[in-house]
Design a protein around this motif. Structure first.
Motif, PDB file in Angstrom:
ATOM      1  N   SER A  62       3.196  22.992  15.532  1.00 16.47           N
ATOM      2  CA  SER A  62       4.232  23.614  16.373  1.00 16.47           C
ATOM      3  C   SER A  62       4.049  25.127  16.345  1.00 16.47           C
ATOM      4  CB  SER A  62       5.636  23.274  15.871  1.00 16.47           C
ATOM      5  OG  SER A  62       5.918  23.962  14.664  1.00 16.47           O
ATOM      6  N   ALA A  63       4.667  25.797  17.302  1.00 15.47           N
ATOM      7  CA  ALA A  63       4.653  27.270  17.274  1.00 15.47           C
ATOM      8  C   ALA A  63       5.458  27.771  16.081  1.00 15.47           C
ATOM      9  CB  ALA A  63       5.223  27.823  18.576  1.00 15.47           C
ATOM     10  N   THR A  88      15.790  35.188  22.020  1.00 10.33           N
ATOM     11  CA  THR A  88      14.619  34.360  21.775  1.00 10.33           C
ATOM     12  C   THR A  88      15.084  33.048  21.181  1.00 10.33           C
ATOM     13  OG1 THR A  88      12.453  34.233  20.698  1.00 10.33           O
ATOM     14  CG2 THR A  88      14.225  35.265  19.435  1.00 10.33           C
ATOM     15  N   ALA A  91      13.328  30.276  16.157  1.00  9.78           N
ATOM     16  CA  ALA A  91      12.124  30.251  15.317  1.00  9.78           C
ATOM     17  C   ALA A  91      11.500  31.639  15.139  1.00  9.78           C
ATOM     18  CB  ALA A  91      11.089  29.288  15.896  1.00  9.78           C
ATOM     19  N   VAL A 140       8.684  39.139  21.507  1.00  6.95           N
ATOM     20  CA  VAL A 140       8.900  37.933  22.303  1.00  6.95           C
ATOM     21  C   VAL A 140       8.595  38.233  23.761  1.00  6.95           C
ATOM     22  CG1 VAL A 140      10.579  36.183  22.974  1.00  6.95           C
ATOM     23  CG2 VAL A 140      10.681  37.208  20.685  1.00  6.95           C
ATOM     24  N   ASP A 166       5.101  36.588  19.713  1.00 10.22           N
ATOM     25  CA  ASP A 166       5.565  35.228  19.974  1.00 10.22           C
ATOM     26  C   ASP A 166       5.387  35.000  21.470  1.00 10.22           C
ATOM     27  OD1 ASP A 166       6.776  32.843  20.489  1.00 10.22           O
ATOM     28  OD2 ASP A 166       8.534  33.209  19.222  1.00 10.22           O
ATOM     29  N   HIS A 169       5.942  31.499  25.491  1.00 16.12           N
ATOM     30  CA  HIS A 169       6.159  31.330  26.936  1.00 16.12           C
ATOM     31  C   HIS A 169       4.971  31.813  27.760  1.00 16.12           C
ATOM     32  CE1 HIS A 169      10.802  32.046  26.281  1.00 16.12           C
ATOM     33  NE2 HIS A 169      10.310  31.093  25.511  1.00 16.12           N
ATOM     34  N   LYS A 197       6.753  23.883  27.756  1.00 14.93           N
ATOM     35  CA  LYS A 197       6.001  25.138  27.839  1.00 14.93           C
ATOM     36  C   LYS A 197       4.859  25.041  28.868  1.00 14.93           C
ATOM     37  CE  LYS A 197       8.823  26.769  24.822  1.00 14.93           C
ATOM     38  NZ  LYS A 197       8.739  26.930  23.388  1.00 14.93           N
ATOM     39  N   GLU A 203       3.890  17.971  20.771  1.00 18.07           N
ATOM     40  CA  GLU A 203       4.375  19.073  19.946  1.00 18.07           C
ATOM     41  C   GLU A 203       3.111  19.813  19.541  1.00 18.07           C
ATOM     42  OE1 GLU A 203       7.417  20.055  18.976  1.00 18.07           O
ATOM     43  OE2 GLU A 203       8.718  18.276  19.027  1.00 18.07           O
ATOM     44  N   GLY A 204       3.215  21.093  19.320  1.00 19.96           N
ATOM     45  CA  GLY A 204       2.021  21.810  18.871  1.00 19.96           C
ATOM     46  C   GLY A 204       2.125  23.296  19.086  1.00 19.96           C
ATOM     47  N   TYR A 338      18.605  32.941  26.025  1.00 21.75           N
ATOM     48  CA  TYR A 338      19.098  32.114  24.919  1.00 21.75           C
ATOM     49  C   TYR A 338      20.468  32.614  24.504  1.00 21.75           C
ATOM     50  CZ  TYR A 338      14.210  30.754  24.436  1.00 21.75           C
ATOM     51  OH  TYR A 338      12.959  30.270  24.683  1.00 21.75           O
TER      52      TYR A 338
HETATM   53  C1  LIG Z   1       9.458  27.124  22.081  1.00 20.15           C
HETATM   54  C2  LIG Z   1       9.520  28.388  21.328  1.00 20.15           C
HETATM   55  C3  LIG Z   1       9.234  28.478  19.962  1.00 20.15           C
HETATM   56  C4  LIG Z   1       9.010  27.274  19.110  1.00 20.15           C
HETATM   57  O1  LIG Z   1       8.020  26.473  19.567  1.00 20.15           O
HETATM   58  P1  LIG Z   1       7.777  25.031  18.874  1.00 20.15           P
HETATM   59  O2  LIG Z   1       6.379  24.720  19.299  1.00 20.15           O
HETATM   60  O3  LIG Z   1       8.797  24.123  19.475  1.00 20.15           O
HETATM   61  O4  LIG Z   1       7.923  25.190  17.420  1.00 20.15           O
HETATM   62  C5  LIG Z   1       9.240  29.713  19.365  1.00 20.15           C
HETATM   63  N1  LIG Z   1       9.531  30.816  20.052  1.00 20.15           N
HETATM   64  C6  LIG Z   1       9.832  30.790  21.356  1.00 20.15           C
HETATM   65  C7  LIG Z   1      10.130  32.061  22.072  1.00 20.15           C
HETATM   66  C8  LIG Z   1       9.857  29.569  22.034  1.00 20.15           C
HETATM   67  O5  LIG Z   1      10.203  29.521  23.325  1.00 20.15           O
END
Ligand SMILES: *Cc1c(COP(=O)(O)O)cnc(C)c1O
Length: 395
Positions: A62-63, A88, A91, A140, A166, A169, A197, A203-204, A338
């Motif tokens: 995951s990210a 954001t 995470a 972000v 990050d 997107h 995304k 997932e990834g 968000y």
């Molecule tokens: C979706 C997202 C994440 C987390 O991604 P995962 O792959 O679901 O863990 C983190 N930061 C931003 C800005 C996101 O949109």
């Protein structure tokens, strides 16, 4: 004009795009000897690096995991501070908490939704006086629009902090003609492959970097802290069964089914980003511009348009909520991207409160993500525009 008739069908704000080729690619791995730790993950890493022009990539599950190992590899720990944007997904801030660091935020620029450079500069000056400078800044690239990397990179040299982009997107986007992910102005860039995304692996996520040490550390943290390269062993001599755990890591690995899906999707990246841009432009051209506007994309940026975020002019919390309810009632899956991170209970418990980041809070009372995904049809977009326009007249 054809009218969108099938209004019983819910239109989500985003969803995956899966082709027959994607399915065959996954089935092929299912029929192969390796479901994980085979060749697909390294292939996917190589292709992502080629696409974004980075020296290295580390694919993970995951990210969020990618953000975690990024912070770990940059040495973030107890007593350190991580800064990010309040607008954001949680995470981007939580990765600091995973490392027991303190988290703080820089307010946004309302026209772009990206962190405000003047406010960042101001906060750095104050933080230096108080000896509270951040170790890491997580930028972000909201909706797929890159932040002003050149300016931020200058500040990072002056104030000595690391930069993680990050870019969850922003796969397929660019800044000053270079792909997001090339890390020209950052240490590490992170992408997400969650189904909503730009491309998906179920997932990834992945972290890209040009720094061989960060690459090595992230690779280790992804897989239990284990080292398999014999030249790197600290104790084992040249034995055939050898691997060493040299630090504490996790199992954050991506598997080969996911990587095969990602590889297949990646082939369509340019087409997907073109389509997303076209869909966003439809909204820009057809929504009443005296009442709403899409977030501004900086001139030097090509936005990958993960989201189509509009902001209501002269909004109030109640107008915003009414429009939301009206659109949801009409089966349009609008979302807020968000709720400001500092207003979640977990962060309020640390002392954050309403009023801390005024622009983020105004944004959250005026922003709406409209449906945007490959395959969204013109008649569906016409319907969305019609309902938004109607809703705006009611509030
Ligand atoms: C979706 C997202 C994440 C987390 O991604 P995962 O792959 O679901 O863990 C983190 N930061 C931003 C800005 C996101 O949109």
């Amino acid at each position: 004009m054809t009218l969108y008739k099938d209004q019983s069908e819910f239109i989500p704000y985003g969803k995956q795009n899966i082709t027959e080729d994607d399915i065959s690619a996954v089935v092929k791995v299912l029929n192969s000897p390796f479901l994980t730790q085979g060749k697909e993950v390294p292939n996917f890493e190589r292709e992502i690096s080629r696409e974004v022009n980075s020296s290295f990539s580390v694919a993970v599950n995951s990210a969020t995991s990618a953000l975690h190992i990024s912070c770990m590899s940059l040495g973030l720990t107890n007593g350190d501070i991580l800064w990010t944007s309040p607008i954001t997904f949680v995470a981007s801030a939580n990765c600091g908490r995973f490392c027991n660091a303190e988290v703080d935020f820089i307010d946004i620029d309302l026209s772009t939704g990206l962190i405000s450079i003047p406010l960042l500069r101001e906060k750095l000056v104050l933080a230096k006086l108080k000896n509270r400078l951040p170790k890491i800044l997580v930028l972000v690239h909201l909706t797929g629009s890159s932040c002003n990397m050149e300016e931020i990179s200058k500040l990072s040299k002056e104030y000595n902090f690391s930069i993680i982009e990050d870019a969850s997107h922003a796969l397929g986007g660019s800044y000053k003609n270079n792909p997001v992910g090339c890390c020209q102005f950052s240490d590490i860039t992170v992408f997400s492959f969650h189904p909503v995304k730009i491309i998906t692996t179920g997932e990834g996520g992945i972290a890209t970097t040009n720094n061989p040490d960060l690459f090595k550390r992230m690779t280790q943290f992804r897989s239990h802290g284990i080292v398999r390269d014999k030249d790197e062993f600290q104790f084992l001599t040249n034995v055939p069964w050898g691997y060493e755990q040299q630090t504490l890591g996790f199992n954050y690995r991506m598997n080969d089914l996911q990587a095969a899906l990602g590889l297949s999707q990646l082939k369509r990246l340019k087409k997907i980003v073109r389509e997303r841009n076209k869909l966003a432009m439809y909204y820009k051209e057809n929504l009443p511009e005296d009442k709403v506007s899409l977030l501004r994309v900086p001139d030097e940026v090509i936005c990958s348009y993960h989201l189509a975020v509009i902001r209501l002019k002269d909004s109030t919390a109640s107008k915003h909520e009414h429009l939301f309810k009206f659109l949801r009632k009409n089966k349009i899956g609008v979302q807020l991207h968000y709720l400001p991170v500092h207003l979640h209970p977990y962060f309020r418990e640390m002392g954050f409160k309403e009023g801390d980041y005024p622009n983020a809070e105004i944004y959250a009372k005026s922003a709406i993500s409209l449906p945007l995904y490959p395959g969204l049809e013109t008649i569906q977009q016409e319907y969305v525009v019609k309902k938004v326009t109607e809703g705006l007249e009611k509030i």
